[in-house]
Design a protein around this motif. Structure first.
Motif, PDB file in Angstrom:
ATOM      1  N   GLU A 190       5.156  -8.484  -2.065  1.00 26.51           N
ATOM      2  CA  GLU A 190       4.444  -7.928  -3.214  1.00 26.51           C
ATOM      3  C   GLU A 190       4.585  -6.417  -3.179  1.00 26.51           C
ATOM      4  N   TYR A 191       5.080  -5.844  -4.273  1.00 23.07           N
ATOM      5  CA  TYR A 191       5.258  -4.399  -4.384  1.00 23.07           C
ATOM      6  C   TYR A 191       4.051  -3.803  -5.098  1.00 23.07           C
ATOM      7  N   ILE A 192       3.520  -2.729  -4.546  1.00 27.28           N
ATOM      8  CA  ILE A 192       2.389  -2.033  -5.135  1.00 27.28           C
ATOM      9  C   ILE A 192       2.840  -0.611  -5.441  1.00 27.28           C
ATOM     10  N   ARG A 231      -0.597  12.433  -1.623  1.00 27.70           N
ATOM     11  CA  ARG A 231      -0.168  11.782  -0.378  1.00 27.70           C
ATOM     12  C   ARG A 231      -1.335  11.681   0.598  1.00 27.70           C
ATOM     13  N   MET A 232      -2.119  12.765   0.728  1.00 31.53           N
ATOM     14  CA  MET A 232      -3.277  12.739   1.624  1.00 31.53           C
ATOM     15  C   MET A 232      -4.321  11.744   1.148  1.00 31.53           C
ATOM     16  N   LYS A 233      -4.553  11.692  -0.159  1.00 25.82           N
ATOM     17  CA  LYS A 233      -5.528  10.733  -0.694  1.00 25.82           C
ATOM     18  C   LYS A 233      -5.091   9.308  -0.396  1.00 25.82           C
ATOM     19  N   PHE A 234      -3.806   9.022  -0.559  1.00 31.43           N
ATOM     20  CA  PHE A 234      -3.326   7.679  -0.256  1.00 31.43           C
ATOM     21  C   PHE A 234      -3.436   7.390   1.239  1.00 31.43           C
ATOM     22  N   ASP A 235      -3.032   8.343   2.080  1.00 29.34           N
ATOM     23  CA  ASP A 235      -3.064   8.124   3.524  1.00 29.34           C
ATOM     24  C   ASP A 235      -4.480   7.850   4.040  1.00 29.34           C
ATOM     25  N   ASN A 250      -8.079   0.726   0.096  1.00 24.94           N
ATOM     26  CA  ASN A 250      -8.583   0.117  -1.137  1.00 24.94           C
ATOM     27  C   ASN A 250      -7.884  -1.184  -1.473  1.00 24.94           C
ATOM     28  N   TYR A 251      -6.654  -1.361  -0.981  1.00 26.90           N
ATOM     29  CA  TYR A 251      -5.920  -2.580  -1.253  1.00 26.90           C
ATOM     30  C   TYR A 251      -6.225  -3.602  -0.180  1.00 26.90           C
TER      31      TYR A 251
END
Length: 76
Positions: free
Chosen positions: A53-55, A65-69, A75-76
């Motif tokens: 599954e690609y997100i 990038r920092m927010k995702f890291d 959240n997923y």
């Protein structure tokens, strides 16, 4: 069966993109063995593979990038 998470959103060009393409290419040989969640940028190739599954994420700036890291993946 394992669940594997791959953060490849920043692998849009150069050697990182080559490694991503090789990794995804090898997944075709192991289709259905594990469940993969792959975080990718919108421009990256996403071949249809059973169990993958690609997100889509946007990590084009340092702040994104920092927010995702720190928060995005959780959240997923």
């Amino acid at each position: 069966m394992y669940t594997v998470v791959v953060a490849a959103g920043a692998a849009r060009f150069g050697g990182a993109l080559t490694m991503y393409n090789q990794f995804v290419g090898h997944l075709k040989n192991h289709e259905g063995e594990n469940k993969y969640y792959i975080f990718v940028h919108s421009t990256m190739p996403r071949p249809e593979i059973n169990g993958v599954e690609y997100i889509e994420i946007d990590v084009t700036t340092s702040l994104k990038r920092m927010k995702f890291d720190y928060w995005g993946c959780a959240n997923y």
